[in-house]
Design a protein around this motif. Structure first.
Motif, PDB file in Angstrom:
ATOM      1  N   VAL A 142      18.714  10.096  16.445  1.00 31.93           N
ATOM      2  CA  VAL A 142      17.441  10.703  16.834  1.00 31.93           C
ATOM      3  C   VAL A 142      16.309  10.164  15.964  1.00 31.93           C
ATOM      4  CG1 VAL A 142      16.142  12.861  16.913  1.00 31.93           C
ATOM      5  CG2 VAL A 142      18.472  12.783  17.811  1.00 31.93           C
ATOM      6  N   THR A 143      16.578  10.042  14.662  1.00 34.46           N
ATOM      7  CA  THR A 143      15.567   9.520  13.742  1.00 34.46           C
ATOM      8  C   THR A 143      15.184   8.092  14.105  1.00 34.46           C
ATOM      9  OG1 THR A 143      16.380  10.915  11.932  1.00 34.46           O
ATOM     10  CG2 THR A 143      15.060   8.998  11.319  1.00 34.46           C
ATOM     11  N   GLY A 144      16.177   7.259  14.378  1.00 34.65           N
ATOM     12  CA  GLY A 144      15.904   5.854  14.663  1.00 34.65           C
ATOM     13  C   GLY A 144      15.131   5.633  15.945  1.00 34.65           C
ATOM     14  N   VAL A 145      15.507   6.331  17.008  1.00 33.28           N
ATOM     15  CA  VAL A 145      14.886   6.108  18.312  1.00 33.28           C
ATOM     16  C   VAL A 145      13.536   6.788  18.432  1.00 33.28           C
ATOM     17  CG1 VAL A 145      15.121   6.466  20.802  1.00 33.28           C
ATOM     18  CG2 VAL A 145      17.109   5.773  19.451  1.00 33.28           C
ATOM     19  N   LEU A 146      13.457   8.047  17.997  1.00 34.48           N
ATOM     20  CA  LEU A 146      12.260   8.848  18.267  1.00 34.48           C
ATOM     21  C   LEU A 146      11.315   8.982  17.080  1.00 34.48           C
ATOM     22  CD1 LEU A 146      13.833  11.699  20.426  1.00 34.48           C
ATOM     23  CD2 LEU A 146      12.761   9.575  21.174  1.00 34.48           C
ATOM     24  N   GLY A 147      11.687   8.464  15.936  1.00 38.98           N
ATOM     25  CA  GLY A 147      10.768   8.476  14.810  1.00 38.98           C
ATOM     26  C   GLY A 147      10.554   9.830  14.181  1.00 38.98           C
ATOM     27  N   VAL A 148      11.507  10.747  14.339  1.00 39.29           N
ATOM     28  CA  VAL A 148      11.392  12.061  13.715  1.00 39.29           C
ATOM     29  C   VAL A 148      12.361  12.137  12.550  1.00 39.29           C
ATOM     30  CG1 VAL A 148      10.633  13.207  15.808  1.00 39.29           C
ATOM     31  CG2 VAL A 148      13.062  13.075  15.327  1.00 39.29           C
ATOM     32  N   GLY A 149      11.929  12.789  11.483  1.00 37.95           N
ATOM     33  CA  GLY A 149      12.800  12.904  10.323  1.00 37.95           C
ATOM     34  C   GLY A 149      14.047  13.716  10.608  1.00 37.95           C
ATOM     35  N   GLY A 150      13.912  14.697  11.493  1.00 39.14           N
ATOM     36  CA  GLY A 150      15.086  15.468  11.890  1.00 39.14           C
ATOM     37  C   GLY A 150      15.371  16.686  11.049  1.00 39.14           C
ATOM     38  N   GLY A 151      14.397  17.139  10.253  1.00 38.75           N
ATOM     39  CA  GLY A 151      14.637  18.330   9.447  1.00 38.75           C
ATOM     40  C   GLY A 151      14.951  19.548  10.293  1.00 38.75           C
ATOM     41  N   PHE A 152      14.344  19.614  11.492  1.00 38.48           N
ATOM     42  CA  PHE A 152      14.595  20.763  12.362  1.00 38.48           C
ATOM     43  C   PHE A 152      16.034  20.754  12.878  1.00 38.48           C
ATOM     44  CE2 PHE A 152      12.922  17.299  14.896  1.00 38.48           C
ATOM     45  CZ  PHE A 152      13.780  17.237  15.977  1.00 38.48           C
ATOM     46  N   LEU A 153      16.714  19.600  12.816  1.00 35.38           N
ATOM     47  CA  LEU A 153      18.125  19.507  13.168  1.00 35.38           C
ATOM     48  C   LEU A 153      19.007  19.524  11.923  1.00 35.38           C
ATOM     49  CD1 LEU A 153      17.909  16.673  15.855  1.00 35.38           C
ATOM     50  CD2 LEU A 153      18.158  19.120  16.277  1.00 35.38           C
ATOM     51  N   ALA A 154      18.513  18.935  10.832  1.00 35.13           N
ATOM     52  CA  ALA A 154      19.314  18.832   9.612  1.00 35.13           C
ATOM     53  C   ALA A 154      19.551  20.189   8.972  1.00 35.13           C
ATOM     54  CB  ALA A 154      18.633  17.893   8.617  1.00 35.13           C
ATOM     55  N   VAL A 155      18.524  21.036   8.909  1.00 41.34           N
ATOM     56  CA  VAL A 155      18.683  22.334   8.252  1.00 41.34           C
ATOM     57  C   VAL A 155      19.736  23.199   8.941  1.00 41.34           C
ATOM     58  CG1 VAL A 155      17.531  24.498   7.654  1.00 41.34           C
ATOM     59  CG2 VAL A 155      16.388  22.324   7.205  1.00 41.34           C
ATOM     60  N   PRO A 156      19.695  23.368  10.283  1.00 42.73           N
ATOM     61  CA  PRO A 156      20.767  24.131  10.933  1.00 42.73           C
ATOM     62  C   PRO A 156      22.150  23.510  10.733  1.00 42.73           C
ATOM     63  CG  PRO A 156      18.912  23.875  12.417  1.00 42.73           C
ATOM     64  CD  PRO A 156      18.655  22.985  11.245  1.00 42.73           C
ATOM     65  N   ALA A 157      22.214  22.169  10.746  1.00 39.90           N
ATOM     66  CA  ALA A 157      23.501  21.512  10.551  1.00 39.90           C
ATOM     67  C   ALA A 157      24.041  21.745   9.149  1.00 39.90           C
ATOM     68  CB  ALA A 157      23.369  20.015  10.820  1.00 39.90           C
ATOM     69  N   LEU A 158      23.177  21.685   8.154  1.00 35.42           N
ATOM     70  CA  LEU A 158      23.613  21.865   6.774  1.00 35.42           C
ATOM     71  C   LEU A 158      24.026  23.310   6.488  1.00 35.42           C
ATOM     72  CD1 LEU A 158      20.950  19.634   4.980  1.00 35.42           C
ATOM     73  CD2 LEU A 158      23.402  19.180   5.143  1.00 35.42           C
ATOM     74  N   THR A 159      23.391  24.261   7.167  1.00 35.07           N
ATOM     75  CA  THR A 159      23.787  25.662   6.979  1.00 35.07           C
ATOM     76  C   THR A 159      25.006  26.010   7.823  1.00 35.07           C
ATOM     77  OG1 THR A 159      22.183  26.353   8.678  1.00 35.07           O
ATOM     78  CG2 THR A 159      21.483  26.463   6.369  1.00 35.07           C
ATOM     79  N   GLY A 160      24.990  25.588   9.085  1.00 36.22           N
ATOM     80  CA  GLY A 160      26.050  25.989   9.997  1.00 36.22           C
ATOM     81  C   GLY A 160      27.309  25.160   9.861  1.00 36.22           C
ATOM     82  N   VAL A 161      27.184  23.839   9.673  1.00 36.77           N
ATOM     83  CA  VAL A 161      28.344  22.956   9.616  1.00 36.77           C
ATOM     84  C   VAL A 161      28.888  22.840   8.196  1.00 36.77           C
ATOM     85  CG1 VAL A 161      29.196  20.621  10.056  1.00 36.77           C
ATOM     86  CG2 VAL A 161      27.544  21.663  11.621  1.00 36.77           C
ATOM     87  N   LEU A 162      27.989  22.741   7.217  1.00 30.35           N
ATOM     88  CA  LEU A 162      28.410  22.539   5.833  1.00 30.35           C
ATOM     89  C   LEU A 162      28.341  23.796   4.981  1.00 30.35           C
ATOM     90  CD1 LEU A 162      26.857  19.033   5.097  1.00 30.35           C
ATOM     91  CD2 LEU A 162      29.080  19.615   6.037  1.00 30.35           C
ATOM     92  N   GLY A 163      27.784  24.876   5.525  1.00 27.70           N
ATOM     93  CA  GLY A 163      27.805  26.161   4.830  1.00 27.70           C
ATOM     94  C   GLY A 163      26.863  26.290   3.649  1.00 27.70           C
ATOM     95  N   LEU A 164      25.783  25.496   3.594  1.00 22.93           N
ATOM     96  CA  LEU A 164      24.834  25.606   2.491  1.00 22.93           C
ATOM     97  C   LEU A 164      23.933  26.823   2.670  1.00 22.93           C
ATOM     98  CD1 LEU A 164      23.595  21.941   1.883  1.00 22.93           C
ATOM     99  CD2 LEU A 164      25.556  23.128   0.888  1.00 22.93           C
ATOM    100  N   ARG A 165      23.474  27.364   1.562  1.00 17.94           N
ATOM    101  CA  ARG A 165      22.449  28.401   1.615  1.00 17.94           C
ATOM    102  C   ARG A 165      21.127  27.778   2.036  1.00 17.94           C
ATOM    103  NH1 ARG A 165      23.902  33.205  -0.623  1.00 17.94           N
ATOM    104  NH2 ARG A 165      25.851  33.233  -1.820  1.00 17.94           N
ATOM    105  N   MET A 166      20.216  28.608   2.538  1.00 14.47           N
ATOM    106  CA  MET A 166      18.997  28.072   3.141  1.00 14.47           C
ATOM    107  C   MET A 166      18.192  27.225   2.168  1.00 14.47           C
ATOM    108  SD  MET A 166      17.130  27.545   5.703  1.00 14.47           S
ATOM    109  CE  MET A 166      17.908  28.611   6.919  1.00 14.47           C
ATOM    110  N   LYS A 167      17.986  27.690   0.935  1.00 16.04           N
ATOM    111  CA  LYS A 167      17.189  26.921  -0.020  1.00 16.04           C
ATOM    112  C   LYS A 167      17.815  25.557  -0.288  1.00 16.04           C
ATOM    113  CE  LYS A 167      14.728  30.539  -2.549  1.00 16.04           C
ATOM    114  NZ  LYS A 167      14.477  31.135  -3.889  1.00 16.04           N
TER     115      LYS A 167
END
Length: 247
Positions: A142-167
Motif C-alpha cells: 500500500v505504501t509503495g503504490v499509493l504513497g501513504v505511510g500506512g499508520g492508519f493500518l500499522a497501528v491496528p496491526a501492531l495492536t491486534g496482530v502483535l499485541g502491543l499497547r497503544m502507546k
C-alpha cells in the motif's frame, strides 16, 4: 505571500496535527490536498506524500523514542516484510493510469475511515509470525503504490496482530512508516523531478511543527473522539475522490 504557499502551510499543518495526534492518517489527507489544492498530478502527489510522511514520521519517531514508546526490534522485523512489496509497488506506481490510482486511493481511504470508526474490532491475540509477516507485506504494498505511510493500518496491526499497547503501537508504527516510505522512494526517484519544491518544502515544515502540537493535543482530548471526527472527514474525502475518478 501567494495563495499556493498559504494553502501548502494550512494543509501541511492539518496533516501534521493528524499524524501527531493519531499516529497515522496524515498521508491519507496529504495526497488529496496536493491534488485538489496544490495542483499536483496523482503520481506526483503520492510521491510528494511519501517525502512529507518520511520526514514528519522521523521527527515523531525521535519524540516517541525518548519516551520509550518504540519497540525497535519488533518494528524492524514487521517493516522488513513490507520492504520488498514497497519496492515493487513504488516501481509499479508510474505505470498505473491516474484515474485508477485515484480510485484505488479513495478505496483505501474509505477502508481506513471504516476501521477508525470500529476502534475495538481487533482483539489482542499475541504475536503470530505468519500474520505479522502478511500484515507487514500488505502495508508495504500500500505504501509503495499509493504513497501513504500506512499508520492508519500499522497501528491496528501492531495492536491486534502483535499485541502491543497503544502507546507502543503508535511509536513503533512510525518506525515502520519511515522504513517502508524510504523503500518506496528508492524506486520512485524518477517521479520526484517535477515536484514543486516551493510549496512542498513549506508543506513539510508545517507538518513537522504541527505534529508536535498534535501529540500534545492528543494528550488533552479523548482519543476516540478525535479518531471518529477524522474518520468522518476521511469518508467525505474518499467519496469525493472516487466520484472524481469515475466521472
Amino acid at each position: 505571500m501567494s495563495t499556493a504557499l498559504i494553502l501548502a502551510l494550512v494543509a501541511g499543518a492539518v496533516v501534521g496535527l493528524v499524524l501527531g495526534g493519531l499516529g497515522g492518517g496524515g498521508s491519507v489527507l496529504a495526497v488529496p490536498a496536493m491534488i485538489y489544492l496544490l495542483g499536483f498530478s496523482p503520481l506526483a502527489a503520492t510521491t510528494a506524500s511519501l517525502l512529507v510522511v518520511t520526514v514528519t514520521s522521523l521527527s515523531g519517531l525521535l519524540a516517541h523514542a525518548r519516551e520509550g514508546n518504540v519497540r525497535w526490534r519488533l518494528g524492524a522485523l514487521f517493516a522488513a516484510a513490507g520492504v520488498p512489496p514497497a519496492l515493487l509497488g513504488g516501481a509499479m506506481a508510474g505505470r498505473i493510469p491516474e484515474p485508477v490510482l485515484t480510485a484505488a486511493f479513495s478505496v483505501i481511504a474509505g477502508l481506513a475511515a471504516w476501521r477508525m470508526l470500529r476502534p475495538g474490532s481487533l482483539p489482542r491475540q499475541g504475536v503470530r509470525p505468519a500474520r505479522a509477516a502478511a500484515a507487514g507485506a500488505g502495508l508495504g504494498a500500500v505504501t509503495g503504490v499509493l504513497g501513504v505511510g500506512g499508520g492508519f493500518l500499522a497501528v491496528p496491526a501492531l495492536t491486534g496482530v502483535l499485541g502491543l499497547r497503544m502507546k507502543s503501537a503508535v511509536g513503533t508504527s512510525l518506525l515502520v512508516i519511515v522504513i517502508n516510505s524510504l523503500a518506496a522512494l528508492v524506486t520512485r526517484g524518477h517521479t520526484a523531478d517535477g515536484l514543486d519544491w516551493a510549496v512542498l518544502a513549506p508543506f513539510t515544515g508545517a507538518a513537522i511543527l504541527a505534529a508536535w502540537d498534535g501529540k500534545r493535543l492528543a494528550a488533552k482530548l479523548p482519543a476516540d473522539r478525535l479518531q471518529r471526527l477524522f474518520a468522518y472527514v476521511l469518508l467525505a474525502v474518499a467519496a469525493f475522490m472516487l466520484l472524481d475518478a469515475l466521472i
